[in-house]
Design a protein around this motif. Structure first.
Motif, PDB file in Angstrom:
ATOM      1  N   THR A   1      66.012 -62.288   6.552  1.00 13.45           N
ATOM      2  CA  THR A   1      66.967 -63.371   6.813  1.00 13.45           C
ATOM      3  C   THR A   1      67.384 -64.055   5.506  1.00 13.45           C
ATOM      4  OG1 THR A   1      65.877 -63.704   8.928  1.00 13.45           O
ATOM      5  CG2 THR A   1      67.327 -65.457   8.199  1.00 13.45           C
TER       6      THR A   1
ATOM      7  N   PHE B   1      69.778 -61.761   3.732  1.00 18.43           N
ATOM      8  CA  PHE B   1      71.101 -61.866   4.365  1.00 18.43           C
ATOM      9  C   PHE B   1      71.819 -63.140   3.913  1.00 18.43           C
ATOM     10  CE2 PHE B   1      72.368 -59.073   8.019  1.00 18.43           C
ATOM     11  CZ  PHE B   1      71.488 -58.050   7.739  1.00 18.43           C
TER      12      PHE B   1
ATOM     13  N   LYS C   1      75.797 -62.810   4.030  1.00 15.61           N
ATOM     14  CA  LYS C   1      76.096 -61.939   5.171  1.00 15.61           C
ATOM     15  C   LYS C   1      75.742 -62.605   6.492  1.00 15.61           C
ATOM     16  CE  LYS C   1      75.044 -57.397   4.543  1.00 15.61           C
ATOM     17  NZ  LYS C   1      74.154 -56.293   4.127  1.00 15.61           N
ATOM     18  N   TYR C   2      75.289 -63.841   6.430  1.00 20.33           N
ATOM     19  CA  TYR C   2      74.867 -64.513   7.661  1.00 20.33           C
ATOM     20  C   TYR C   2      75.025 -66.024   7.510  1.00 20.33           C
ATOM     21  CZ  TYR C   2      71.677 -66.216  11.272  1.00 20.33           C
ATOM     22  OH  TYR C   2      71.130 -66.869  12.332  1.00 20.33           O
ATOM     23  N   ASN C   3      75.596 -66.658   8.526  1.00 20.34           N
ATOM     24  CA  ASN C   3      75.677 -68.114   8.554  1.00 20.34           C
ATOM     25  C   ASN C   3      74.515 -68.650   9.384  1.00 20.34           C
ATOM     26  OD1 ASN C   3      78.023 -68.104   7.070  1.00 20.34           O
ATOM     27  ND2 ASN C   3      79.346 -68.099   8.867  1.00 20.34           N
TER      28      ASN C   3
ATOM     29  N   PRO D   1      56.819 -63.639  10.747  1.00 20.52           N
ATOM     30  CA  PRO D   1      57.163 -63.758  12.169  1.00 20.52           C
ATOM     31  C   PRO D   1      57.898 -62.505  12.634  1.00 20.52           C
ATOM     32  CG  PRO D   1      58.604 -65.125  10.823  1.00 20.52           C
ATOM     33  CD  PRO D   1      57.570 -64.567   9.906  1.00 20.52           C
TER      34      PRO D   1
ATOM     35  N   ASP E   1      62.980 -63.805  14.451  1.00 19.40           N
ATOM     36  CA  ASP E   1      63.541 -65.073  14.000  1.00 19.40           C
ATOM     37  C   ASP E   1      64.991 -65.105  14.474  1.00 19.40           C
ATOM     38  OD1 ASP E   1      64.736 -63.328  12.325  1.00 19.40           O
ATOM     39  OD2 ASP E   1      64.123 -64.267  10.470  1.00 19.40           O
ATOM     40  N   GLU E   2      65.737 -66.114  14.053  1.00 19.95           N
ATOM     41  CA  GLU E   2      67.083 -66.247  14.641  1.00 19.95           C
ATOM     42  C   GLU E   2      67.994 -65.084  14.270  1.00 19.95           C
ATOM     43  OE1 GLU E   2      68.129 -70.133  12.866  1.00 19.95           O
ATOM     44  OE2 GLU E   2      69.683 -69.012  11.828  1.00 19.95           O
ATOM     45  N   LEU E   3      67.818 -64.508  13.073  1.00 24.22           N
ATOM     46  CA  LEU E   3      68.677 -63.390  12.682  1.00 24.22           C
ATOM     47  C   LEU E   3      68.402 -62.152  13.543  1.00 24.22           C
ATOM     48  CD1 LEU E   3      70.752 -62.106  10.735  1.00 24.22           C
ATOM     49  CD2 LEU E   3      68.837 -61.469   9.284  1.00 24.22           C
TER      50      LEU E   3
ATOM     51  N   LYS F   1      69.771 -62.622  16.980  1.00 32.86           N
ATOM     52  CA  LYS F   1      71.237 -62.506  17.061  1.00 32.86           C
ATOM     53  C   LYS F   1      71.687 -61.060  16.917  1.00 32.86           C
ATOM     54  CE  LYS F   1      72.763 -67.088  15.857  1.00 32.86           C
ATOM     55  NZ  LYS F   1      73.287 -67.986  14.846  1.00 32.86           N
ATOM     56  N   ILE F   2      71.007 -60.317  16.031  1.00 37.60           N
ATOM     57  CA  ILE F   2      71.364 -58.901  15.870  1.00 37.60           C
ATOM     58  C   ILE F   2      71.117 -58.155  17.182  1.00 37.60           C
ATOM     59  CG2 ILE F   2      70.695 -56.736  14.728  1.00 37.60           C
ATOM     60  CD1 ILE F   2      70.278 -58.321  12.169  1.00 37.60           C
TER      61      ILE F   2
ATOM     62  N   ILE G   1      75.526 -53.587  12.008  1.00 35.74           N
ATOM     63  CA  ILE G   1      75.461 -55.049  11.855  1.00 35.74           C
ATOM     64  C   ILE G   1      74.627 -55.408  10.631  1.00 35.74           C
ATOM     65  CG2 ILE G   1      74.585 -57.188  12.891  1.00 35.74           C
ATOM     66  CD1 ILE G   1      75.252 -55.920  15.641  1.00 35.74           C
ATOM     67  N   ARG G   2      73.521 -54.667  10.424  1.00 37.99           N
ATOM     68  CA  ARG G   2      72.671 -54.949   9.258  1.00 37.99           C
ATOM     69  C   ARG G   2      73.415 -54.671   7.957  1.00 37.99           C
ATOM     70  NH1 ARG G   2      68.222 -54.610  12.707  1.00 37.99           N
ATOM     71  NH2 ARG G   2      66.655 -56.097  12.022  1.00 37.99           N
ATOM     72  N   ILE G   3      74.306 -53.668   7.975  1.00 31.44           N
ATOM     73  CA  ILE G   3      75.072 -53.357   6.758  1.00 31.44           C
ATOM     74  C   ILE G   3      76.193 -54.377   6.561  1.00 31.44           C
ATOM     75  CG2 ILE G   3      76.618 -51.655   5.690  1.00 31.44           C
ATOM     76  CD1 ILE G   3      74.884 -49.498   7.166  1.00 31.44           C
ATOM     77  N   ARG G   4      76.922 -54.676   7.626  1.00 29.45           N
ATOM     78  CA  ARG G   4      78.105 -55.550   7.505  1.00 29.45           C
ATOM     79  C   ARG G   4      77.758 -57.031   7.497  1.00 29.45           C
ATOM     80  NH1 ARG G   4      82.634 -54.855  11.477  1.00 29.45           N
ATOM     81  NH2 ARG G   4      83.517 -56.356  10.050  1.00 29.45           N
ATOM     82  N   GLY G   5      76.660 -57.398   8.138  1.00 21.78           N
ATOM     83  CA  GLY G   5      76.290 -58.806   8.220  1.00 21.78           C
ATOM     84  C   GLY G   5      76.838 -59.461   9.470  1.00 21.78           C
ATOM     85  N   LEU G   6      76.472 -60.739   9.653  1.00 18.53           N
ATOM     86  CA  LEU G   6      76.862 -61.464  10.878  1.00 18.53           C
ATOM     87  C   LEU G   6      77.557 -62.767  10.501  1.00 18.53           C
ATOM     88  CD1 LEU G   6      73.863 -61.298  13.375  1.00 18.53           C
ATOM     89  CD2 LEU G   6      76.213 -60.734  13.872  1.00 18.53           C
ATOM     90  N   ARG G   7      78.535 -62.690   9.644  1.00 12.70           N
ATOM     91  CA  ARG G   7      79.132 -63.919   9.101  1.00 12.70           C
ATOM     92  C   ARG G   7      79.932 -64.710  10.126  1.00 12.70           C
ATOM     93  NH1 ARG G   7      81.196 -65.039   3.366  1.00 12.70           N
ATOM     94  NH2 ARG G   7      80.936 -67.023   4.371  1.00 12.70           N
ATOM     95  N   ASP G   8      80.629 -63.995  10.993  1.00 16.56           N
ATOM     96  CA  ASP G   8      81.578 -64.699  11.865  1.00 16.56           C
ATOM     97  C   ASP G   8      80.980 -65.112  13.192  1.00 16.56           C
ATOM     98  OD1 ASP G   8      83.458 -64.286   9.901  1.00 16.56           O
ATOM     99  OD2 ASP G   8      83.909 -62.280  10.668  1.00 16.56           O
ATOM    100  N   GLU G   9      79.652 -65.102  13.298  1.00 14.22           N
ATOM    101  CA  GLU G   9      79.041 -65.464  14.590  1.00 14.22           C
ATOM    102  C   GLU G   9      78.910 -66.968  14.716  1.00 14.22           C
ATOM    103  OE1 GLU G   9      78.304 -63.227  17.071  1.00 14.22           O
ATOM    104  OE2 GLU G   9      79.490 -62.041  15.715  1.00 14.22           O
TER     105      GLU G   9
END
Lengths: 68, 132
Positions: A29, A32, A37-39, B63, B66-68, B71-72, B124-132
């Motif tokens: 995390t 990322f 790559k993550y908000n 852990p 986690d939140e990432l 979400k994935i 998703i792991r390659i591109r990321g989750l920016r727009d969520e």
């Protein structure tokens, strides 16, 4: 949204692993987040800024969307 | 701790089954067997990777969720559900030239759903989750 996590982390001289442990997430995390790559959720953003002892807006930089 | 041992073992069985379907001369190698063998091998490999990495994380004291990761998982599940429904209809139509349902299609459809989940979680792991 951009962030200064890497910069602030290096300033405090802590590893990604240590930061992850302090805020209760996996190291992935933090990777990322540093790569933009993550908000994060508001809670995670708050926890991270507490580790850096600074305000959220000092760590996370919000950008206005460009209006067409 | 049990689940970190169960998942790799279960995955090994699935992988062995998939490889058996692909390689054994005893199995009639119809296209359905080949597709199912390939899909089961991919699922077995992914499960093995997940199991080993989860065990490693637990050993390190990280852990597990986690939140990432949550979400994935949610995003990958919704993508796989959406795509596999269309693939399912496509499979049924391609086989009979009309929409009919039987157990072979059910199995292949489920395997495809899991494979789409694997592919989407990698993407998703390659591109990321920016727009969520």
């Amino acid at each position: 949204m951009n962030n200064r996590i890497r910069e602030l982390r290096l300033r405090l001289d802590i590893t990604q692993d240590e930061l992850a442990r302090r805020v209760g997430v996996r190291r992935e995390t933090i990777v990322f987040l540093e790569k933009n790559k993550y908000n994060p959720s508001l809670k995670l953003a708050h926890d991270i800024s507490r580790v850096f002892r600074t305000a959220i807006e000092e760590v996370f930089i919000f950008e206005e969307p460009e209006s067409s | 701790m049990k689940r970190y041992i169960i998942l790799p073992w279960l995955s090994l069985f699935i992988l062995a089954d998939g490889l058996y379907m692909l390689l054994s001369p005893m199995v009639k190698n119809t296209w359905t067997d080949l597709v199912q063998g390939i899909l089961m091998s991919i699922i077995g490999l992914f499960g093995l990777y997940q199991g080993v990495s989860a065990g490693w994380s637990a050993w390190k004291g990280d852990p597990l969720k986690d939140e990432l990761t949550r979400k994935i998982r949610i995003k990958a599940s919704s993508i796989s559900f959406y795509i596999s429904i269309w693939v399912w209809i496509g499979l049924m139509f391609a086989e009979n030239n009309q929409v009919r349902f039987h157990s072979g299609i059910l199995g292949t459809g489920l395997l495809i759903m899991i494979c789409v989940y694997i592919i989407s979680s990698v993407v998703i792991r390659i591109r990321g989750l920016r727009d969520e």
